[in-house]
Scaffold this active site. Structure first.
Site, PDB file in Angstrom:
ATOM      1  N   ASP A 187       0.810  -1.221   0.000  1.00  0.00           N
ATOM      2  CA  ASP A 187       0.000   0.000   0.000  1.00  0.00           C
ATOM      3  C   ASP A 187       0.845   1.275   0.000  1.00  0.00           C
ATOM      4  O   ASP A 187       0.440   2.299   0.549  1.00  0.00           O
ATOM      5  CB  ASP A 187      -0.971   0.006   1.200  1.00  0.00           C
ATOM      6  CG  ASP A 187      -1.863  -1.217   1.190  1.00  0.00           C
ATOM      7  OD1 ASP A 187      -2.249  -1.649   0.090  1.00  0.00           O
ATOM      8  OD2 ASP A 187      -2.165  -1.742   2.275  1.00  0.00           O
ATOM      9  N   LYS A 220       1.882   1.917  -5.159  1.00  0.00           N
ATOM     10  CA  LYS A 220       2.430   1.302  -6.388  1.00  0.00           C
ATOM     11  C   LYS A 220       1.522   1.547  -7.588  1.00  0.00           C
ATOM     12  O   LYS A 220       1.998   1.775  -8.690  1.00  0.00           O
ATOM     13  CB  LYS A 220       2.604  -0.219  -6.186  1.00  0.00           C
ATOM     14  CG  LYS A 220       3.572  -0.570  -5.070  1.00  0.00           C
ATOM     15  CD  LYS A 220       3.636  -2.059  -4.850  1.00  0.00           C
ATOM     16  CE  LYS A 220       2.377  -2.651  -4.251  1.00  0.00           C
ATOM     17  NZ  LYS A 220       2.079  -2.242  -2.864  1.00  0.00           N
ATOM     18  N   GLY A 235      -4.497  -4.421  -3.728  1.00  0.00           N
ATOM     19  CA  GLY A 235      -5.499  -3.388  -3.978  1.00  0.00           C
ATOM     20  C   GLY A 235      -4.738  -2.145  -4.371  1.00  0.00           C
ATOM     21  O   GLY A 235      -4.080  -1.537  -3.541  1.00  0.00           O
ATOM     22  N   HIS A 236      -4.756  -1.814  -5.655  1.00  0.00           N
ATOM     23  CA  HIS A 236      -3.985  -0.680  -6.161  1.00  0.00           C
ATOM     24  C   HIS A 236      -4.954   0.410  -6.616  1.00  0.00           C
ATOM     25  O   HIS A 236      -5.782   0.184  -7.487  1.00  0.00           O
ATOM     26  CB  HIS A 236      -3.100  -1.116  -7.341  1.00  0.00           C
ATOM     27  CG  HIS A 236      -2.075  -2.135  -6.953  1.00  0.00           C
ATOM     28  ND1 HIS A 236      -1.240  -2.735  -7.861  1.00  0.00           N
ATOM     29  CD2 HIS A 236      -1.740  -2.666  -5.760  1.00  0.00           C
ATOM     30  CE1 HIS A 236      -0.445  -3.590  -7.233  1.00  0.00           C
ATOM     31  NE2 HIS A 236      -0.732  -3.573  -5.950  1.00  0.00           N
ATOM     32  N   GLN A 290       1.901  -6.230  -3.098  1.00  0.00           N
ATOM     33  CA  GLN A 290       2.394  -6.298  -1.711  1.00  0.00           C
ATOM     34  C   GLN A 290       3.687  -5.487  -1.531  1.00  0.00           C
ATOM     35  O   GLN A 290       3.814  -4.467  -2.165  1.00  0.00           O
ATOM     36  CB  GLN A 290       2.586  -7.757  -1.268  1.00  0.00           C
ATOM     37  CG  GLN A 290       1.288  -8.559  -1.176  1.00  0.00           C
ATOM     38  CD  GLN A 290       0.726  -8.982  -2.523  1.00  0.00           C
ATOM     39  OE1 GLN A 290       1.421  -9.588  -3.315  1.00  0.00           O
ATOM     40  NE2 GLN A 290      -0.515  -8.667  -2.793  1.00  0.00           N
TER      41      GLN A 290
HETATM   42  P1  GDP Z   1      -0.700   0.204  -3.573  1.00  0.00           P
HETATM   43  O1  GDP Z   1      -1.335  -1.050  -3.052  1.00  0.00           O
HETATM   44  O2  GDP Z   1       0.761   0.261  -3.320  1.00  0.00           O
HETATM   45  O3  GDP Z   1      -1.030   0.479  -5.024  1.00  0.00           O
HETATM   46  O4  GDP Z   1      -1.341   1.393  -2.727  1.00  0.00           O
HETATM   47  P2  GDP Z   1      -2.899   1.611  -2.356  1.00  0.00           P
HETATM   48  O5  GDP Z   1      -3.605   2.059  -3.598  1.00  0.00           O
HETATM   49  O6  GDP Z   1      -3.430   0.414  -1.647  1.00  0.00           O
HETATM   50  O7  GDP Z   1      -2.776   2.750  -1.279  1.00  0.00           O
HETATM   51  C1  GDP Z   1      -2.187   3.969  -1.580  1.00  0.00           C
HETATM   52  C2  GDP Z   1      -3.236   5.095  -1.418  1.00  0.00           C
HETATM   53  O8  GDP Z   1      -2.586   6.330  -1.409  1.00  0.00           O
HETATM   54  C3  GDP Z   1      -4.235   5.178  -2.561  1.00  0.00           C
HETATM   55  O9  GDP Z   1      -5.470   5.597  -2.032  1.00  0.00           O
HETATM   56  C4  GDP Z   1      -3.645   6.240  -3.477  1.00  0.00           C
HETATM   57  O10 GDP Z   1      -4.636   6.901  -4.262  1.00  0.00           O
HETATM   58  C5  GDP Z   1      -3.034   7.157  -2.479  1.00  0.00           C
HETATM   59  N1  GDP Z   1      -1.828   7.880  -2.923  1.00  0.00           N
HETATM   60  C6  GDP Z   1      -0.802   7.451  -3.703  1.00  0.00           C
HETATM   61  N2  GDP Z   1       0.172   8.378  -3.767  1.00  0.00           N
HETATM   62  C7  GDP Z   1      -0.242   9.413  -2.998  1.00  0.00           C
HETATM   63  C8  GDP Z   1       0.343  10.666  -2.623  1.00  0.00           C
HETATM   64  O11 GDP Z   1       1.465  11.013  -3.002  1.00  0.00           O
HETATM   65  N3  GDP Z   1      -0.395  11.470  -1.772  1.00  0.00           N
HETATM   66  C9  GDP Z   1      -1.633  11.107  -1.310  1.00  0.00           C
HETATM   67  N4  GDP Z   1      -2.267  11.921  -0.483  1.00  0.00           N
HETATM   68  N5  GDP Z   1      -2.197   9.936  -1.647  1.00  0.00           N
HETATM   69  C10 GDP Z   1      -1.509   9.108  -2.467  1.00  0.00           C
HETATM   70  P1  IMO Z   2      -0.941  -4.283  -2.129  1.00  0.00           P
HETATM   71  O1  IMO Z   2      -0.490  -4.842  -3.454  1.00  0.00           O
HETATM   72  C1  IMO Z   2      -1.040  -4.724   2.197  1.00  0.00           C
HETATM   73  C2  IMO Z   2      -1.143  -8.834   3.753  1.00  0.00           C
HETATM   74  C3  IMO Z   2      -2.402  -9.314   4.444  1.00  0.00           C
HETATM   75  C4  IMO Z   2      -1.809 -10.295   5.447  1.00  0.00           C
HETATM   76  C5  IMO Z   2      -0.668 -10.935   4.650  1.00  0.00           C
HETATM   77  C6  IMO Z   2      -1.008 -12.269   4.016  1.00  0.00           C
HETATM   78  O2  IMO Z   2      -2.223  -3.527  -2.190  1.00  0.00           O
HETATM   79  O3  IMO Z   2       0.169  -3.537  -1.481  1.00  0.00           O
HETATM   80  P2  IMO Z   2      -2.486 -12.978   1.929  1.00  0.00           P
HETATM   81  O4  IMO Z   2      -3.950 -12.806   1.648  1.00  0.00           O
HETATM   82  O5  IMO Z   2      -1.595 -12.350   0.901  1.00  0.00           O
HETATM   83  O6  IMO Z   2      -2.108 -14.403   2.191  1.00  0.00           O
HETATM   84  O7  IMO Z   2      -2.244 -12.196   3.312  1.00  0.00           O
HETATM   85  O8  IMO Z   2      -0.325  -9.996   3.637  1.00  0.00           O
HETATM   86  N1  IMO Z   2      -1.345  -8.313   2.401  1.00  0.00           N
HETATM   87  C7  IMO Z   2      -1.269  -7.003   2.068  1.00  0.00           C
HETATM   88  N2  IMO Z   2      -1.090  -5.910   2.843  1.00  0.00           N
HETATM   89  N3  IMO Z   2      -1.144  -4.594   0.858  1.00  0.00           N
HETATM   90  C8  IMO Z   2      -1.308  -5.674   0.066  1.00  0.00           C
HETATM   91  O9  IMO Z   2      -1.288  -5.605  -1.272  1.00  0.00           O
HETATM   92  C9  IMO Z   2      -1.421  -6.955   0.670  1.00  0.00           C
HETATM   93  N4  IMO Z   2      -1.592  -8.219   0.193  1.00  0.00           N
HETATM   94  C10 IMO Z   2      -1.534  -9.033   1.255  1.00  0.00           C
HETATM   95  O10 IMO Z   2      -3.075  -8.261   5.083  1.00  0.00           O
HETATM   96  O11 IMO Z   2      -1.241  -9.605   6.528  1.00  0.00           O
HETATM   97 MG    MG Z   3      -2.874  -1.657  -1.814  1.00  0.00          MG
END
Ligand code: GDP
Ligand code: IMO
Ligand code: MG
Length: 428
Positions: free
Chosen positions: A13, A16, A40-41, A223
């Protein structure tokens, strides 16, 4: 131009999806190499917000070919609902390619994930419940089902029967559940075959040929480094290799083709699920980071655990991935703090330790040693260059760069595509 890898430097999170989407305009292929719909991206384009789980974030860039590599685990029902959702919003998904060697998350893998977690009780991993671990376990146990098996009914039936033989013993005798009927599973899986067919391809050949023709290929990790099965905080990890080596095994592209490895690094730290987290905050600061940063899981809707930036982890990510650059995200979230603590080392059983300990016991005992940096109060979301940032924000970025072991080449100041400060171009 050789290949680039973009991966999470912390516990996932990090942003990415946004970073991949941003680079999507300059690359020809965006390839997921591991994980599945546990990811979850979030990608924000203009006033539109997209949550991608299985599809590579390049799917939102029309010029780019999105690829699901052999290292990914695919739940076909999730794939179809994601494709339907995007098609309804006018996104063309017809260029998608899926490796025939990718493993399928079967309904029984999802069941096993959920019952195992329930069985573990207090010791649970806190998985996403999407069947990820059991599907990779089947792959390693050589009882997995691959996409290509959908096109040979006899092989598919034999494999499902073999996999269920042991699982049904576990389900009925240990977990007190009903047995799963092989015929029903085969029927369900065969129901996906026709719709999947146009996407299935020899992605290893396609990607290697693309690289020979000087096309730009971007590998998008799911991840993060600390969730890696080998290099993460085992056993509180996911069941694949998000670290850089996974990009090679998960796509069939050799390491000599990779010229750049970009670590996505949040300006603070978050984690979802169980496991150690030295800089975790249980006070108002943690609550404020969660609120301002919108730190709620995209996949499971769980609140993310929040804490200050941890330079020990960033240094570790630089080392195990051979990072060439960082993309620092969410700097804007830190606006408004008078002072910002940054963890520079750990104290473990009374001793100062500069690097991540390999021992699980030591890591569980690690207490953060903080240095405090001055904060800033100016709005930074409109900043376009490094010089536009307030002096203290510049100093914060420079301090993180010095501690983390690789240059920070881009800074996120908001979720949108254009809310980014580019310092060095990733693609030359
Ligand atoms: P990922 O799993 O690495 O793709 O990240 P997630 O999408 O799960 O979580 C990142 C969150 O931060 C998302 O809601 C993005 O829209 C948000 N985000 C990404 N870059 C920035 C930033 O530079 N500033 C802010 N405020 N939000 C950001
Ligand atoms: P993105 O790509 C954050 C965590 C789960 C749990 C552990 C194992 O959005 O960064 P799993 O279902 O993979 O066997 O769970 O890994 N986990 C993540 N945490 N971001 C993710 O993906 C994750 N994918 C799995 O919460 O602790
Ligand atoms: Mg994510």
């Amino acid at each position: 131009m050789p290949a680039l890898v973009l991966l999470g430097a912390q516990w996932g999170d990090e942003g990415k999806g946004k970073a991949t989407d941003l680079l999507g305009g300059s690359v020809d292929y965006v390839v997921r190499y591991q994980g599945g719909n546990n990811a979850g991206h979030t990608v924000v384009v203009g006033d539109q917000k997209y949550a991608l789980h299985l599809l590579p974030s390049g799917i939102l860039t029309p010029e780019c070919t999105p690829v699901i590599g052999n290292g990914v685990v695919v739940d076909p029902s999730v794939l179809f609902s994601e494709l339907n959702g995007l098609n309804e919003r006018g996104v063309d998904t017809s260029k998608l390619l899926i490796s025939g060697n990718a493993h399928i998350i079967t309904p029984y893998n999802v069941t096993v994930d959920k019952v195992t977690e329930r069985f573990l009780g207090k010791r649970k991993i806190g998985t996403t419940g999407r069947g990820i671990g059991p599907t990779y376990a089947d792959k390693i146990n050589r009882v997995g089902i691959r996409i290509q098996d959908l096109y040979d009914e006899s092989i598919l039936t034999q494999k499902v029967e073999a996999a269920l033989e042991v699982k049904n013993q576990l389900l009925t005798k240990l977990y007190n559940r009903r047995a799963i009927e092989a015929g029903q599973v085969v029927e369900e899986l065969l129901g996906y075959a026709d719709r999947l067919k146009p996407y299935v391809a020899d992605t290893v050949l396609i990607l290697n040929e693309a690289l020979e023709q000087d096309k730009v290929v971007l590998f998008e990790g799911g991840q993060g480094t600390l969730l890696d099965i080998d290099h993460g905080t085992y056993p509180f990890v996911t069941s694949s290799n998000p670290t850089a080596g996974g990009a090679c095994t998960g796509t069939g592209v050799g390491p000599t083709k990779i010229s750049r490895v970009i670590g996505i690094l949040k300006a603070y730290t978050t984690r979802v699920g169980s496991g150690p987290f030295p800089t975790e905050l249980f006070d108002e600061d943690g609550e404020a980071l969660r609120r301002i940063g919108g730190e709620r899981g995209v996949t499971t809707g769980r609140d993310r655990r929040c804490g200050w930036f941890d330079a020990v982890i960033a240094r570790y990510a630089t080392r195990v991935n051979g990072l060439t650059d960082f993309f620092l995200t969410k700097l804007d979230v830190l606006t408004g703090w008078e002072e910002i603590p940054v963890c520079v080392a750990y104290e473990i059983d009374g001793k100062r330790v500069e690097e991540l300990p390999y021992s699980q016991t030591d890591f569980h005992h690690a207490k953060p040693v903080y240095e405090t940096l001055p904060g800033w109060s100016e709005d930074i979301t409109k900043a376009k260059t490094f010089a536009d940032l307030p002096k203290n924000a510049q100093a914060y970025v420079k301090a993180l760069e010095d501690m983390s072991g690789a240059p920070i080449s881009a800074i996120g100041v908001g979720p949108g595509r254009d809310e980014t400060i580019e310092i060095n171009s990733f693609i030359q």
